[in-house]
Design a protein around this motif. Sequence first.
Motif, PDB file in Angstrom:
ATOM      1  N   PRO B 122      42.613  50.830  42.016  1.00  0.00           N
ATOM      2  CA  PRO B 122      41.395  50.630  42.816  1.00  0.00           C
ATOM      3  C   PRO B 122      40.321  51.693  42.578  1.00  0.00           C
ATOM      4  O   PRO B 122      39.165  51.349  42.343  1.00  0.00           O
ATOM      5  CB  PRO B 122      41.922  50.703  44.256  1.00  0.00           C
ATOM      6  CG  PRO B 122      43.333  50.270  44.170  1.00  0.00           C
ATOM      7  CD  PRO B 122      43.825  50.745  42.838  1.00  0.00           C
ATOM      8  N   ARG B 125      38.632  51.047  39.301  1.00  0.00           N
ATOM      9  CA  ARG B 125      37.811  49.835  39.240  1.00  0.00           C
ATOM     10  C   ARG B 125      36.425  50.126  39.754  1.00  0.00           C
ATOM     11  O   ARG B 125      35.422  49.715  39.165  1.00  0.00           O
ATOM     12  CB  ARG B 125      38.451  48.706  40.054  1.00  0.00           C
ATOM     13  CG  ARG B 125      39.634  48.069  39.362  1.00  0.00           C
ATOM     14  CD  ARG B 125      40.097  46.833  40.125  1.00  0.00           C
ATOM     15  NE  ARG B 125      39.044  45.851  40.250  1.00  0.00           N
ATOM     16  CZ  ARG B 125      38.995  44.712  39.578  1.00  0.00           C
ATOM     17  NH1 ARG B 125      39.966  44.428  38.747  1.00  0.00           N
ATOM     18  NH2 ARG B 125      38.011  43.871  39.748  1.00  0.00           N
ATOM     19  N   GLY B 126      36.354  50.829  40.869  1.00  0.00           N
ATOM     20  CA  GLY B 126      35.054  51.180  41.416  1.00  0.00           C
ATOM     21  C   GLY B 126      34.229  51.960  40.418  1.00  0.00           C
ATOM     22  O   GLY B 126      33.058  51.663  40.194  1.00  0.00           O
ATOM     23  N   GLU B 127      34.850  52.929  39.796  1.00  0.00           N
ATOM     24  CA  GLU B 127      34.118  53.774  38.857  1.00  0.00           C
ATOM     25  C   GLU B 127      33.703  53.010  37.609  1.00  0.00           C
ATOM     26  O   GLU B 127      32.615  53.201  37.089  1.00  0.00           O
ATOM     27  CB  GLU B 127      34.994  54.981  38.483  1.00  0.00           C
ATOM     28  CG  GLU B 127      34.223  56.156  37.956  1.00  0.00           C
ATOM     29  CD  GLU B 127      33.237  56.731  38.957  1.00  0.00           C
ATOM     30  OE1 GLU B 127      33.469  56.628  40.175  1.00  0.00           O
ATOM     31  OE2 GLU B 127      32.215  57.262  38.514  1.00  0.00           O
ATOM     32  N   LEU B 129      33.098  49.804  37.467  1.00  0.00           N
ATOM     33  CA  LEU B 129      32.003  48.918  37.851  1.00  0.00           C
ATOM     34  C   LEU B 129      30.702  49.690  37.968  1.00  0.00           C
ATOM     35  O   LEU B 129      29.633  49.205  37.615  1.00  0.00           O
ATOM     36  CB  LEU B 129      32.342  48.233  39.181  1.00  0.00           C
ATOM     37  CG  LEU B 129      33.491  47.228  39.083  1.00  0.00           C
ATOM     38  CD1 LEU B 129      33.998  46.848  40.462  1.00  0.00           C
ATOM     39  CD2 LEU B 129      33.023  45.988  38.328  1.00  0.00           C
ATOM     40  N   ARG B 130      30.813  50.909  38.445  1.00  0.00           N
ATOM     41  CA  ARG B 130      29.627  51.745  38.566  1.00  0.00           C
ATOM     42  C   ARG B 130      29.066  52.043  37.182  1.00  0.00           C
ATOM     43  O   ARG B 130      27.858  52.003  36.963  1.00  0.00           O
ATOM     44  CB  ARG B 130      29.977  53.045  39.295  1.00  0.00           C
ATOM     45  CG  ARG B 130      28.780  53.736  39.896  1.00  0.00           C
ATOM     46  CD  ARG B 130      29.198  54.725  40.936  1.00  0.00           C
ATOM     47  NE  ARG B 130      29.802  55.896  40.354  1.00  0.00           N
ATOM     48  CZ  ARG B 130      29.103  56.899  39.831  1.00  0.00           C
ATOM     49  NH1 ARG B 130      27.802  56.853  39.831  1.00  0.00           N
ATOM     50  NH2 ARG B 130      29.704  57.934  39.331  1.00  0.00           N
ATOM     51  N   ALA B 133      27.205  49.179  36.088  1.00  0.00           N
ATOM     52  CA  ALA B 133      25.910  49.072  36.763  1.00  0.00           C
ATOM     53  C   ALA B 133      24.882  49.989  36.117  1.00  0.00           C
ATOM     54  O   ALA B 133      23.708  49.622  35.975  1.00  0.00           O
ATOM     55  CB  ALA B 133      26.067  49.392  38.241  1.00  0.00           C
ATOM     56  N   SER B 162      22.193  41.556  34.431  1.00  0.00           N
ATOM     57  CA  SER B 162      23.333  41.240  35.291  1.00  0.00           C
ATOM     58  C   SER B 162      24.196  40.149  34.681  1.00  0.00           C
ATOM     59  O   SER B 162      25.435  40.219  34.701  1.00  0.00           O
ATOM     60  CB  SER B 162      22.821  40.811  36.674  1.00  0.00           C
ATOM     61  OG  SER B 162      23.854  40.215  37.408  1.00  0.00           O
ATOM     62  N   GLY B 166      27.971  40.661  33.511  1.00  0.00           N
ATOM     63  CA  GLY B 166      28.918  39.755  34.154  1.00  0.00           C
ATOM     64  C   GLY B 166      29.748  39.009  33.121  1.00  0.00           C
ATOM     65  O   GLY B 166      30.974  38.900  33.244  1.00  0.00           O
ATOM     66  N   ALA B 167      29.087  38.518  32.098  1.00  0.00           N
ATOM     67  CA  ALA B 167      29.798  37.795  31.050  1.00  0.00           C
ATOM     68  C   ALA B 167      30.793  38.716  30.348  1.00  0.00           C
ATOM     69  O   ALA B 167      31.946  38.341  30.115  1.00  0.00           O
ATOM     70  CB  ALA B 167      28.795  37.225  30.040  1.00  0.00           C
ATOM     71  N   THR B 170      33.736  39.513  32.679  1.00  0.00           N
ATOM     72  CA  THR B 170      34.595  38.347  32.858  1.00  0.00           C
ATOM     73  C   THR B 170      35.441  38.100  31.612  1.00  0.00           C
ATOM     74  O   THR B 170      36.640  37.815  31.713  1.00  0.00           O
ATOM     75  CB  THR B 170      33.742  37.108  33.164  1.00  0.00           C
ATOM     76  OG1 THR B 170      32.887  37.385  34.271  1.00  0.00           O
ATOM     77  CG2 THR B 170      34.635  35.923  33.499  1.00  0.00           C
ATOM     78  N   HIS B 174      39.437  38.356  31.459  1.00  0.00           N
ATOM     79  CA  HIS B 174      40.238  37.211  31.024  1.00  0.00           C
ATOM     80  C   HIS B 174      41.194  37.631  29.917  1.00  0.00           C
ATOM     81  O   HIS B 174      42.369  37.245  29.906  1.00  0.00           O
ATOM     82  CB  HIS B 174      39.322  36.100  30.527  1.00  0.00           C
ATOM     83  CG  HIS B 174      40.037  34.848  30.128  1.00  0.00           C
ATOM     84  ND1 HIS B 174      40.226  33.805  31.005  1.00  0.00           N
ATOM     85  CD2 HIS B 174      40.627  34.488  28.970  1.00  0.00           C
ATOM     86  CE1 HIS B 174      40.899  32.846  30.392  1.00  0.00           C
ATOM     87  NE2 HIS B 174      41.149  33.234  29.140  1.00  0.00           N
ATOM     88  N   ARG B 177      43.982  39.517  31.349  1.00  0.00           N
ATOM     89  CA  ARG B 177      44.812  38.688  32.224  1.00  0.00           C
ATOM     90  C   ARG B 177      45.769  37.839  31.403  1.00  0.00           C
ATOM     91  O   ARG B 177      46.970  37.839  31.629  1.00  0.00           O
ATOM     92  CB  ARG B 177      43.911  37.806  33.082  1.00  0.00           C
ATOM     93  CG  ARG B 177      44.657  37.009  34.134  1.00  0.00           C
ATOM     94  CD  ARG B 177      43.685  36.356  35.121  1.00  0.00           C
ATOM     95  NE  ARG B 177      42.665  35.557  34.475  1.00  0.00           N
ATOM     96  CZ  ARG B 177      41.364  35.812  34.509  1.00  0.00           C
ATOM     97  NH1 ARG B 177      40.919  36.859  35.162  1.00  0.00           N
ATOM     98  NH2 ARG B 177      40.499  35.026  33.886  1.00  0.00           N
ATOM     99  N   THR B 178      45.198  37.094  30.464  1.00  0.00           N
ATOM    100  CA  THR B 178      46.030  36.273  29.595  1.00  0.00           C
ATOM    101  C   THR B 178      46.562  37.143  28.467  1.00  0.00           C
ATOM    102  O   THR B 178      46.121  38.260  28.290  1.00  0.00           O
ATOM    103  CB  THR B 178      45.213  35.117  29.003  1.00  0.00           C
ATOM    104  OG1 THR B 178      44.248  35.672  28.110  1.00  0.00           O
ATOM    105  CG2 THR B 178      44.476  34.364  30.089  1.00  0.00           C
TER     106      THR B 178
END
Lengths: 202, 202
Positions: B122, B125-127, B129-130, B133, B162, B166-167, B170, B174, B177-178
């Motif tokens: 956690p 993740r925040g860092e 995402l920052r 940004a 953005s 975002g792309a 994502t 993905h 994840r896979t």
Amino acid sequence: MGLRERKKAQTHAALSWAAVRLTVERGFDKVKVEDIAEAAGVSPRTFNNYFSSKAEAIAFRHLDRCLRVAEALRERPGEPLWDAITDSVLRQFAADVESMTHPPATDAAQWTAGVRVMVAEPALRGEMLRAGAVAEAEIAAAVAARTGGDLERDLYPHLVASAVMGAVNTAIAHHLRTDAAVPVRRLLTDALARVAPGLSTP
Amino acid sequence: MGLRERKKAQTHAALSWAAVRLTVERGFDKVKVEDIAEAAGVSPRTFNNYFSSKAEAIAFRHLDRCLRVAEALRERPGEPLWDAITDSVLRQFAADVESMTHPPATDAAQWTAGVRVMVAEPALRGEMLRAGAVAEAEIAAAVAARTGGDLERDLYPHLVASAVMGAVNTAIAHHLRTDAAVPVRRLLTDALARVAPGLSTP
DNA sequence: CGCATATTTGCGGGGTCCGCAAATTTTGCT
DNA sequence: AGCAAAATTTGCGGACCCCGCAAATATGCG
């Protein structure tokens, strides 16, 4: 819901609310966990039973609002996807951003200024974005449930969710950056209209 | 560039690299700032002269890569916007995500597993995402410079930035994840192709 | 070479967050 | 109502993080 859970929810809300209010008033690093706990009427140790960090408590209200978008989305199946999305988003963010988190008894301009300082705080930005990411996962799940896609294997629901949160974040940021010349409503609908075209349900 | 700045850059890189490696190997909360400093050959105090937090040091490599997208975008004006964007993104993220941050001497599968654990943390993740940004702001600036828009008053450049981040996020998510069934290259081009249509330069 | 400027380092302190176990409160059952 | 079980709150102690400050050290420049 028993008395137990009701009290828990109350404490949860009281803590996050106090965290936001104090931070807006004084600034992030001039608020001690002790202050927040006192304002909510619990012991400092209890604060960390509810939130794992000061930042998380502050970002909780944001998380809550974003999660409600996913919830709203689930409550209106059948409708065309992007109509439902736009409606769900507007329902949560229609009123001005500040007014939604506005406490009853404070000067409006001063409050807005405080909010601006707060959202600029690096530690908080990370936590807010994380809240957005959590909500995004929920939205992706809601979209997958609606379109019958596979949340694990398909890119589409995640792409939609990402686009939605991106649009929301961008619109809010724009609204905070400029001086509220344009209503948030319009910003949101414009932003969503721009990202939707390539993401029509496959 | 004098010896001074070169040494600074080296230390910077050594610290962030050590932070990543140790975190992947042991897990975030089993790495002390002291460990990272030691691995980079500086004093613990010096660590915080370079990074304001452990998480920031780890996220730095991600930040760097994302910033290079904005840079690449500035280096190819004239081209149609979304062609340039797709090219710039692919140039930074073309190779498999893990391999780019892969240290020479570790078992590949084990490393990937460690990365998965790391990005789930956690606090990180925040860092991350920052960092995204921050890069997003740079990309928005690059887009505004290219299209002649006003970074302050226009929504468009921010919306494009953005959508791009975002792309990217994502697609990477993905891929993590896979189990790497699909190459990142394709995920990125697909994702970008999906968000571009409504955002063609106005 | 020697001075001015940066950087590194150690120390000390305030703060955060968590594990643990005792105290307190709520619930469910009779 | 009364009591036992279960959950919550609280205080304490500790590990760690991060930063300000000032001394020590390294670097660039004339």
